[in-house]
Design a protein around this motif. Structure first.
Motif, PDB file in Angstrom:
ATOM      1  N   LEU A   4      -2.866 -12.422  38.467  1.00 39.44           N
ATOM      2  CA  LEU A   4      -3.753 -13.141  39.369  1.00 39.44           C
ATOM      3  C   LEU A   4      -4.277 -14.361  38.624  1.00 39.44           C
ATOM      4  N   LEU A   5      -3.954 -15.542  39.145  1.00 38.58           N
ATOM      5  CA  LEU A   5      -4.382 -16.801  38.541  1.00 38.58           C
ATOM      6  C   LEU A   5      -5.497 -17.402  39.386  1.00 38.58           C
ATOM      7  N   GLY A  13      -3.085 -25.747  38.769  1.00 41.94           N
ATOM      8  CA  GLY A  13      -2.843 -24.402  39.259  1.00 41.94           C
ATOM      9  C   GLY A  13      -1.421 -24.210  39.752  1.00 41.94           C
ATOM     10  N   GLU A  14      -0.932 -25.174  40.514  1.00 47.89           N
ATOM     11  CA  GLU A  14       0.442 -25.091  41.016  1.00 47.89           C
ATOM     12  C   GLU A  14       1.445 -25.109  39.874  1.00 47.89           C
ATOM     13  N   LEU A  15       1.175 -25.955  38.864  1.00 47.85           N
ATOM     14  CA  LEU A  15       2.079 -26.043  37.711  1.00 47.85           C
ATOM     15  C   LEU A  15       2.100 -24.741  36.922  1.00 47.85           C
ATOM     16  N   HIS A  18       3.890 -22.004  38.904  1.00 46.06           N
ATOM     17  CA  HIS A  18       5.340 -22.255  38.934  1.00 46.06           C
ATOM     18  C   HIS A  18       6.001 -21.882  37.608  1.00 46.06           C
ATOM     19  N   LEU A  19       5.393 -22.313  36.499  1.00 39.52           N
ATOM     20  CA  LEU A  19       5.995 -22.067  35.194  1.00 39.52           C
ATOM     21  C   LEU A  19       5.905 -20.597  34.784  1.00 39.52           C
ATOM     22  N   LEU A  20       4.823 -19.917  35.188  1.00 43.68           N
ATOM     23  CA  LEU A  20       4.730 -18.486  34.895  1.00 43.68           C
ATOM     24  C   LEU A  20       5.846 -17.719  35.603  1.00 43.68           C
ATOM     25  N   LYS A  21       6.153 -18.149  36.813  1.00 41.73           N
ATOM     26  CA  LYS A  21       7.233 -17.506  37.566  1.00 41.73           C
ATOM     27  C   LYS A  21       8.594 -17.867  36.981  1.00 41.73           C
ATOM     28  N   LYS A  22       8.795 -19.176  36.690  1.00 47.04           N
ATOM     29  CA  LYS A  22      10.102 -19.649  36.246  1.00 47.04           C
ATOM     30  C   LYS A  22      10.412 -19.245  34.813  1.00 47.04           C
ATOM     31  N   LYS A  23       9.471 -19.481  33.904  1.00 47.80           N
ATOM     32  CA  LYS A  23       9.737 -19.240  32.484  1.00 47.80           C
ATOM     33  C   LYS A  23       9.408 -17.816  32.045  1.00 47.80           C
ATOM     34  N   TRP A  30      -2.120 -16.919  43.306  1.00 45.57           N
ATOM     35  CA  TRP A  30      -2.976 -18.024  42.870  1.00 45.57           C
ATOM     36  C   TRP A  30      -4.144 -18.209  43.838  1.00 45.57           C
ATOM     37  N   LEU A  31      -5.354 -18.191  43.287  1.00 49.71           N
ATOM     38  CA  LEU A  31      -6.571 -18.434  44.064  1.00 49.71           C
ATOM     39  C   LEU A  31      -7.274 -19.678  43.524  1.00 49.71           C
TER      40      LEU A  31
END
Length: 224
Positions: A4-5, A13-15, A18-23, A30-31
């Protein structure tokens, strides 16, 4: 791993998400509003909370303090631009497991997450309590009867959890109020009685006898 971010900066936040999912290959929710974070954290199972200190509504450090006060045991990383020693002490004393100062590289955040995973996440056995025909999963925060879920509000589950962990002991209204609502809440003592009444009703409808006893002039206790 479910993360939970909580980050109100829309670009950052979007970056991060995205990177937590991708990398990292993580699942990320995300809240952007601090007022939403506490309820999400206690209603769902997250392996890690990443909290920005300065959030609209309730600040991350306040959320962290409340969660730890309620016995929340998940890992928490605090994100902040505050780099003074005293600020780091405040964040860690609030219950954060780690503290990352902005700006930071995503690879550093990923390394911190891996370190917390090694430290905090040996396989966890579910803590399940059976009360007659009611099954209470204290780990996943669910209640069921004959495999049918009993839907409790977060406060109702917190009350049931508190009573279970102190079964046989009389808990005063003051203690219950402090543990569940907190003395800075706008709720009244009547709120406790109303919550007990609703919890009893839901358990009774599921076929459970009244196990929550009223102790006149004092509070409540659970007798199993």
């Amino acid at each position: 791993m479910n993360i939970l971010l909580a980050e109100d900066d829309l670009v950052l936040g979007e970056l991060i998400a995205h990177l937590l999912k991708k990398k990292g290959g993580y699942k990320v929710e995300w809240l952007t509003q601090g007022d939403d974070v506490y309820d999400y954290a206690i209603e769902s199972h997250y392996d890690l909370l990443i909290l920005d200190w300065m959030l609209p509504g309730e600040e991350g450090v306040s959320i962290c303090t409340r969660l730890r006060k309620e016995g929340y045991s998940g890992a928490i990383i605090m994100l902040t631009a505050r780099d003074a020693l005293q600020d780091r002490i405040i964040g860690l004393d609030a219950g954060a497991d780690d503290y990352l100062i902005k700006p930071f590289e995503i690879d550093e955040l990923l390394a911190r997450i891996r370190a917390l995973t090694r430290r905090n996440y040996a396989p966890i056995q579910e803590q399940i309590v059976q009360i007659q025909n009611i099954t209470v999963n204290l780990t996943n925060r669910t209640v069921s009867s004959k495999e049918k879920e009993i839907l409790l509000t977060p406060r109702e589950f917190q009350l049931l959890d508190l009573l279970i962990r102190n079964k046989g002991q009389v808990l005063s209204r003051d203690v219950i109020y402090d543990r569940i609502w907190g003395y800075d809440s706008d709720a009244t003592m009547k709120t406790i009685d109303a919550t007990v009444k609703l919890l009893r009703k839901k358990l009774h409808e599921a076929g459970q006898r009244d196990i929550i006893q009223s102790i006149r002039g004092v509070g409540y206790k659970l007798e199993i």
